[in-house]
Design a protein around this motif. Structure first.
Motif, PDB file in Angstrom:
ATOM      1  N   LEU A 149       0.650  -1.174  -0.045  1.00 62.81           N
ATOM      2  CA  LEU A 149      -0.216  -0.234  -0.303  1.00 62.81           C
ATOM      3  C   LEU A 149       1.031   1.274  -0.404  1.00 62.81           C
ATOM      4  O   LEU A 149       1.734   1.490   0.906  1.00 62.81           O
ATOM      5  CB  LEU A 149      -1.162   0.373   1.097  1.00 62.81           C
ATOM      6  CG  LEU A 149      -1.982  -1.241   1.206  1.00 62.81           C
ATOM      7  CD1 LEU A 149      -3.337  -0.904   2.683  1.00 62.81           C
ATOM      8  CD2 LEU A 149      -3.074  -0.970   0.307  1.00 62.81           C
ATOM      9  N   ILE A 150       1.010   2.255  -0.851  1.00 61.36           N
ATOM     10  CA  ILE A 150       1.530   2.609  -1.504  1.00 61.36           C
ATOM     11  C   ILE A 150       0.669   4.733  -0.917  1.00 61.36           C
ATOM     12  O   ILE A 150      -0.244   4.464  -1.108  1.00 61.36           O
ATOM     13  CB  ILE A 150       2.336   3.416  -2.785  1.00 61.36           C
ATOM     14  CG1 ILE A 150       2.505   2.459  -3.340  1.00 61.36           C
ATOM     15  CG2 ILE A 150       3.042   4.711  -2.898  1.00 61.36           C
ATOM     16  CD1 ILE A 150       3.777   1.888  -3.145  1.00 61.36           C
ATOM     17  N   THR A 151       1.600   4.994   0.097  1.00 57.94           N
ATOM     18  CA  THR A 151      -0.050   6.453   0.894  1.00 57.94           C
ATOM     19  C   THR A 151       0.792   7.513   0.939  1.00 57.94           C
ATOM     20  O   THR A 151       2.207   7.235   0.865  1.00 57.94           O
ATOM     21  CB  THR A 151      -0.115   5.803   2.677  1.00 57.94           C
ATOM     22  OG1 THR A 151       0.618   5.789   3.777  1.00 57.94           O
ATOM     23  CG2 THR A 151      -1.045   4.259   2.128  1.00 57.94           C
ATOM     24  N   ASP A 152       0.619   8.521   1.049  1.00 57.21           N
ATOM     25  CA  ASP A 152       0.942   9.368   1.053  1.00 57.21           C
ATOM     26  C   ASP A 152       1.413  10.017   2.459  1.00 57.21           C
ATOM     27  O   ASP A 152       2.355  10.907   2.739  1.00 57.21           O
ATOM     28  CB  ASP A 152       0.394  10.975   0.499  1.00 57.21           C
ATOM     29  CG  ASP A 152      -0.672  11.261   1.410  1.00 57.21           C
ATOM     30  OD1 ASP A 152      -1.196  10.602   2.417  1.00 57.21           O
ATOM     31  OD2 ASP A 152      -2.050  11.827   0.969  1.00 57.21           O
ATOM     32  N   LEU A 162      -4.458   7.303   0.540  1.00 62.05           N
ATOM     33  CA  LEU A 162      -3.893   6.225  -0.295  1.00 62.05           C
ATOM     34  C   LEU A 162      -3.659   6.472  -1.285  1.00 62.05           C
ATOM     35  O   LEU A 162      -4.965   6.750  -2.005  1.00 62.05           O
ATOM     36  CB  LEU A 162      -4.724   4.380  -0.977  1.00 62.05           C
ATOM     37  CG  LEU A 162      -4.112   2.989  -0.971  1.00 62.05           C
ATOM     38  CD1 LEU A 162      -2.595   2.414  -0.413  1.00 62.05           C
ATOM     39  CD2 LEU A 162      -5.766   2.591  -1.275  1.00 62.05           C
ATOM     40  N   LEU A 163      -2.429   6.249  -2.372  1.00 59.07           N
ATOM     41  CA  LEU A 163      -1.840   6.599  -3.421  1.00 59.07           C
ATOM     42  C   LEU A 163      -2.513   5.616  -4.769  1.00 59.07           C
ATOM     43  O   LEU A 163      -2.911   5.583  -6.197  1.00 59.07           O
ATOM     44  CB  LEU A 163      -0.901   7.039  -3.665  1.00 59.07           C
ATOM     45  CG  LEU A 163      -0.650   8.040  -2.310  1.00 59.07           C
ATOM     46  CD1 LEU A 163       1.262   8.589  -1.975  1.00 59.07           C
ATOM     47  CD2 LEU A 163      -1.272   9.235  -2.781  1.00 59.07           C
ATOM     48  N   CYS A 181       0.849  -3.437   3.810  1.00 62.75           N
ATOM     49  CA  CYS A 181       0.732  -4.762   2.593  1.00 62.75           C
ATOM     50  C   CYS A 181      -1.253  -4.295   2.244  1.00 62.75           C
ATOM     51  O   CYS A 181      -1.640  -4.210   3.572  1.00 62.75           O
ATOM     52  CB  CYS A 181       0.929  -5.969   3.153  1.00 62.75           C
ATOM     53  SG  CYS A 181       2.560  -6.555   3.575  1.00 62.75           S
ATOM     54  N   ASN A 182      -1.969  -4.782   1.398  1.00 64.27           N
ATOM     55  CA  ASN A 182      -2.915  -5.217   0.623  1.00 64.27           C
ATOM     56  C   ASN A 182      -3.669  -6.656   1.901  1.00 64.27           C
ATOM     57  O   ASN A 182      -2.404  -7.592   1.560  1.00 64.27           O
ATOM     58  CB  ASN A 182      -3.140  -4.646  -0.055  1.00 64.27           C
ATOM     59  CG  ASN A 182      -4.988  -5.262  -1.193  1.00 64.27           C
ATOM     60  OD1 ASN A 182      -5.791  -5.254  -0.409  1.00 64.27           O
ATOM     61  ND2 ASN A 182      -5.039  -5.701  -1.976  1.00 64.27           N
ATOM     62  N   ILE A 215      -6.911   1.376  -7.899  1.00 59.29           N
ATOM     63  CA  ILE A 215      -6.655   2.271  -6.910  1.00 59.29           C
ATOM     64  C   ILE A 215      -6.172   3.939  -7.380  1.00 59.29           C
ATOM     65  O   ILE A 215      -6.696   4.513  -7.844  1.00 59.29           O
ATOM     66  CB  ILE A 215      -5.769   2.383  -5.483  1.00 59.29           C
ATOM     67  CG1 ILE A 215      -6.017   1.280  -4.615  1.00 59.29           C
ATOM     68  CG2 ILE A 215      -5.260   3.253  -5.178  1.00 59.29           C
ATOM     69  CD1 ILE A 215      -7.624   1.032  -4.216  1.00 59.29           C
ATOM     70  N   SER A 216      -4.935   3.378  -8.425  1.00 60.52           N
ATOM     71  CA  SER A 216      -4.594   4.243  -8.823  1.00 60.52           C
ATOM     72  C   SER A 216      -4.868   5.226 -10.014  1.00 60.52           C
ATOM     73  O   SER A 216      -5.995   5.999  -9.727  1.00 60.52           O
ATOM     74  CB  SER A 216      -3.322   4.077  -9.531  1.00 60.52           C
ATOM     75  OG  SER A 216      -3.006   3.214  -9.792  1.00 60.52           O
TER      76      SER A 216
END
Ligand code: UD1
Ligand code: MG
Length: 461
Positions: A149-152, A162-163, A181-182, A215-216
């Protein structure tokens, strides 16, 4: 637990994957945890967390999966994913369910059996803050294999912005350092979910349609995505037999804790094995090495001695079992009844206070209250073609090492002499003897010994 969510909630359970890493002829999600297929745990969680509609996505010919699912949730819609092109494609197999649903949509994976309903409810609740998609995440000790999980970095109330999600195979070395993780559980509250899902492509290391790419895609539209953190112990996605054993371990620890919290004493909890539906009353004492298969219910004040194995059995208050008792489906042990060492009971009712204390087989029977089944008694219930019933009246006494050839009825208070083979009904309060009559010859043994001693002495000369 939070109350059920306000919006109608459609849960889509993905179960079409073959599960190649299991090395099995059986679809992955049918492998069991606590005696229930993994997909069953997921369906139960969906319902318990406020899901109003359920769709399950299976692979072609996986009727065993859809049968297992509809047995647990008869109203679940079954959708077939023709080819296993990835989780993004799998969700789209249920496009008709999505199109006809007004409300939130929740995606769960059939191979993730340990997630608790309250955790799912918390995830769906996170949509109230204005996010159009919420992903259930967790911090993994070993994140290998999970989507990251890529967050800011902005977190409030345990909810992060979440990005995007990066799958293991596509992650850079730096991204692989991320331990967030997802879990696979994703909740949507968006007008155009199908539109977003349709834009998922397969341009990645696996050539698969990743659901996680949504998500993206949604972010690019300016829609809000969040990640909600949960506990790692709930999120285990089973991909191999080793994972399955790990999931079983977590399930068993929970079940043992629940039994003890409910008032049972487990002398050595780690050696007691429960099923998903085991019911244990209060003041139950469970000695080491006891196994509960599915369908067992134990009343209050019951003692289960060591090394007993129970499946599909109901045990009423104050009964005593074992050591080494075996209860098979249809066993019903009444109040104060006793089933002792090496006694097997199948499809048979023991009325209150009835006893079979040693080495016996009791199948397809009723044993009346306070009747006593002697050591070594066998209920001969099967003639090679059909099963037959044995009926033992209240207070009857069956002498040791008797065979009761069913169908047969022993009346109240009747007695059976030890070693009998009983083939006809016995009236109440009578004695039945069905064995060779004993013959005794007075002095015979003494004479025999004297003769043989003499014979031996003359042979030695
Ligand atoms: C998936 C997630 C990953 C996450 C992990 C959590 C994707 C792309 N990856 O990876 O981010 O961290 O789960 O356990 O979503 N399935 C189908 N049809 C398919 C493929 C899969 O129905 O074409 C089902 C499987 O039966 C399974 C679930 O989807 O129940 C997940 O599939 P799996 O192959 O186990 O994905 P992971 O590699 O574990
Ligand atoms: Mg998986």
């Amino acid at each position: 637990m939070k109350t059920a969510h306000r919006q109608p909630l459609l849960t889509i359970v993905l179960a079409a994957g073959k599960g190649t890493r299991m090395k099995s002829e059986m679809p992955k999600v049918l492998h069991q945890v606590g005696g229930l297929p993994m997909v069953g745990h997921v369906l139960k969680t969906a319902t318990a967390s406020g899901s109003t509609n359920t769709a399950i996505v299976v692979g072609p010919g996986m009727t065993n999966v859809s049968d297992a699912a509809t047995k647990l949730n008869p109203s679940a819609g079954v959708y077939v994913q023709t080819q296993q092109l990835g989780t993004g494609d799998a969700v789209l197999a249920a496009r008709d369910a999505i199109a006809s649903h007004e409300g939130d949509v929740l995606v769960m994976f059939g191979d993730t059996p340990l997630i608790r309903p309250e955790t799912v409810a918390r995830l769906v609740g996170a949509l109230d803050g204005g996010a159009e998609v919420a992903v259930l995440g967790f911090h993994a000790k070993d994140p290998t294999g999970y989507g990251r999980l890529i967050t800011d970095g902005l977190v409030s109330d345990g909810v992060a912005n979440l990005l995007s999600i990066r799958e293991q195979k596509d992650a850079t070395t730096a991204e692989r350092q991320i331990d967030f993780c997802n879990s696979g559980v994703i909740a949507f509250r968006t007008k155009d979910l199908l539109g977003c899902l349709n834009r998922i492509g397969a341009n990645n290391a696996s050539g698969e349609y990743y659901l996680t790419d949504v998500i993206s895609i949604m972010r690019a539209d300016g829609r809000r995505a969040v990640a909600v953190a949960g506990l790692e112990v709930e999120m285990l996605g089973v991909n191999s037999r080793a994972h399955l054993a790990e999931a079983e371990g977590v399930f068993q620890r929970r079940a043992r804790d629940a039994a003890m919290a409910g008032g049972a004493t487990l002398i050595d909890p780690a050696t007691v094995w429960f099923s998903h539906d085991t019911v244990i009353g209060r003041d139950v004492l469970i000695e080491p090495n006891v196994f509960f298969g599915p369908g067992v219910s134990i009343g209050n004040d019951v003692t289960i001695h060591a090394n007993s194995h129970l499946t599909g059995a109901i045990v009423e208050d104050s009964a005593e079992l074992g050591p080494f008792a075996r209860l098979r489906p249809g066993a019903r042990i009444g109040k104060n009844a006793k089933i002792g060492n090496f006694v097997e009971v199948k499809n048979a009712t023991f009325e209150p206070g009835a006893k079979a204390n040693h080495l016996a087989y009791i199948g397809d029977a009723r044993v009346g209250s306070k009747a006593n089944i002697g050591a070594g008694t066998i209920f001969c219930n099967y003639d090679g073609y059909f099963k037959h019933k044995t009926d033992i009246g209240a207070g009857a006494f069956i002498g040791s090492n008797s065979s009761l050839v069913a169908p047969v009825k022993i009346g109240d208070g009747a007695m059976i002499g030890s070693g009998s083979v009983i083939t006809k009904d016995v009236a109440a309060d009578s004695l039945a003897l069905a064995r060779p009559v004993q013959e005794s010859r007075e002095g015979w043994a003494g004479k025999f010994r004297a003769m043989m001693t003499k014979k031996k002495a003359s042979a030695a000369k």
